[in-house]
Design a protein around this motif. Structure first.
Motif, mmCIF file in Angstrom:
data_model
loop_
_atom_site.group_PDB
_atom_site.id
_atom_site.type_symbol
_atom_site.label_atom_id
_atom_site.label_comp_id
_atom_site.label_asym_id
_atom_site.label_seq_id
_atom_site.Cartn_x
_atom_site.Cartn_y
_atom_site.Cartn_z
ATOM 1 N N ASP A 134 60.756 37.989 46.112
ATOM 2 C CA ASP A 134 60.561 37.985 44.662
ATOM 3 C C ASP A 134 60.579 36.546 44.150
ATOM 4 O O ASP A 134 61.452 35.751 44.516
ATOM 5 C CB ASP A 134 61.661 38.782 43.964
ATOM 6 C CG ASP A 134 61.556 40.281 44.223
ATOM 7 O OD1 ASP A 134 60.630 40.698 44.947
ATOM 8 O OD2 ASP A 134 62.408 41.029 43.705
ATOM 9 N N GLU A 184 59.806 34.052 40.482
ATOM 10 C CA GLU A 184 59.526 33.944 39.056
ATOM 11 C C GLU A 184 58.516 32.822 38.822
ATOM 12 O O GLU A 184 58.680 31.721 39.351
ATOM 13 C CB GLU A 184 60.802 33.635 38.277
ATOM 14 C CG GLU A 184 61.825 34.750 38.269
ATOM 15 C CD GLU A 184 61.419 35.915 37.381
ATOM 16 O OE1 GLU A 184 60.750 35.667 36.345
ATOM 17 O OE2 GLU A 184 61.762 37.062 37.718
ATOM 18 N N THR A 240 57.567 38.106 37.066
ATOM 19 C CA THR A 240 58.208 38.345 38.360
ATOM 20 C C THR A 240 57.165 38.829 39.352
ATOM 21 O O THR A 240 56.603 39.919 39.216
ATOM 22 C CB THR A 240 59.335 39.385 38.248
ATOM 23 O OG1 THR A 240 60.318 38.915 37.316
ATOM 24 C CG2 THR A 240 60.000 39.601 39.611
ATOM 25 N N ARG A 289 56.619 40.229 42.820
ATOM 26 C CA ARG A 289 57.474 40.956 43.757
ATOM 27 C C ARG A 289 57.073 40.686 45.209
ATOM 28 O O ARG A 289 55.911 40.417 45.517
ATOM 29 C CB ARG A 289 57.395 42.459 43.488
ATOM 30 C CG ARG A 289 57.831 42.879 42.095
ATOM 31 C CD ARG A 289 59.305 42.663 41.889
ATOM 32 N NE ARG A 289 59.748 43.116 40.555
ATOM 33 C CZ ARG A 289 60.973 42.911 40.075
ATOM 34 N NH1 ARG A 289 61.866 42.239 40.801
ATOM 35 N NH2 ARG A 289 61.286 43.346 38.867
#
Length: 355
Positions: free
Chosen positions: A303, A305, A310, A312
């Motif tokens: 994951d 950012e 986000t 995944r």
């Protein structure tokens, strides 16, 4: 989240001219989840550089890390897709970090600037011969008559293949390039080409094992002898060399010619200054303005950012070269074709360890 822009990356108007579509994404949603293609679309220059420099977060091993084909379709079709995935997974382009570096090191010296410079007279002679062939016609299709046969001939000579096999290799190259097209039977055409190319290549590999030379195929075979490549990886990477010529060099020649035809004042300026510096800057601007490859793909290893989104683990990410190279935060007047542009930090060759 932007909802007003469609997600059809293969829409006719996007194919015809991707730059307005990508510019809108870059301005409004630079890290965009494309529902239709189930991939994140990255369009800003800084994000492109960051993603492609983080192999621990964004892996190049897209084929190996992607889930297997869905159960829909018959068993033969699923098997075909699996075989195509295996071929892709065996290329150095889809390996990360130490493994990628080891595979690349085997052939690095062959592609050094000094080594490639020795090919200049031969490449110029091939181009002159191709132009001579179309001289009497009074016209030519630059891709069909010059760019594609040029690429096939240069790569095949680098690999050490016989000149008599040019027509066969050009046909095989065309089939292998099907993988990157939006045609419904592209996987079948690609695997038919791959099967035929493996059959063609096998005796040459056996010969290089016994009688190594100074050609590119001998280097791949030396990698097998040293335990860096498997036989399947030798075959897969050799096939990628054929694809690379058709998909990059031929596209660059076509795109560059089109840019000059649309900007005659730039062609006139190019004719007036043929110095090494001027030619280098012109080529780099052609690469930036309309790059031969439009994007590179990665897959999230965990994951991550990015700009408040986000991404995944397991999500696919497509970083658009075409968008990054027209980012106004990086390039002044990015939609202007200017052959004297300097500096020109384009990402037409990607970025990071896979540059």
């Amino acid at each position: 989240m932007v909802t007003s822009i469609h997600d059809d990356l293969l829409a006719p108007e996007v194919i015809a001219n991707p730059y307005p579509y990508l510019a809108r994404l870059r301005e409004t949603d630079p890290v965009h989840w494309n529902e239709s293609h189930e991939t994140w679309v990255i369009t800003r220059y800084d994000d492109f550089v960051w993603v492609t420099r983080q192999p621990e977060f964004f892996s190049a091993e897209v084929a190996r890390r992607s889930p297997p084909p869905s159960p829909s379709g018959d068993a033969a079709e699923r098997e075909l897709h699996e075989k195509a995935r295996d071929v892709q997974a065996n290329t150095m382009a889809q390996r990360d970090q130490d493994e990628h570096a080891a595979m690349r090191k085997v052939v690095n010296a062959f592609f050094s600037p000094k080594a490639i410079e020795r090919w200049r007279p031969r490449i110029q002679a091939i181009i002159a011969d191709l132009l001579d062939r179309v001289q009497e016609q009074g016209e030519m299709d630059v891709l069909r008559d010059v760019a594609m046969p040029l690429d096939t001939q240069v790569i095949s000579e680098m690999m050490g293949f016989p000149e008599a096999d040019q027509a066969e290799l050009q046909q095989l190259s065309h089939q292998l390039c099907a993988l990157n097209r939006a045609e419904p039977d592209r996987i079948r055409v690609f695997m038919e080409g791959m099967t035929a190319f493996k059959a063609y290549l096998a005796p040459f590999v056996e010969d290089r094992l016994a009688n190594p030379g100074d050609d590119l195929l001998s280097l791949f075979v030396s990698g097998e002898i040293d335990g860096i490549y498997t036989r399947d990886q030798v075959l897969a990477n050799a096939s990628i060399m054929l694809i690379a010529g058709q998909e990059s060099t031929a596209n660059l020649i076509g795109n560059s010619l089109l840019a000059f035809l649309r900007h005659p004042e730039q062609w006139q300026a190019f004719q007036q200054d043929q110095s090494s510096t001027a030619v280098t800057r012109a080529v780099n601007e052609c690469l930036r303005y309309d790059a031969p490859q439009k994007s590179v793909q990665r897959i999230a290893a965990e994951d991550v950012e990015l700009r408040g989104k986000t991404i995944r683990e397991g999500d696919k990410v497509r970083c658009f070269i075409s968008a990054a190279n027209r980012d106004p935060e990086m390039f002044e007047a990015p939609d202007t074709f200017e052959i004297t542009r300097h500096p020109n930090r384009h990402v037409a060759f990607g970025f990071g360890s896979h540059y």
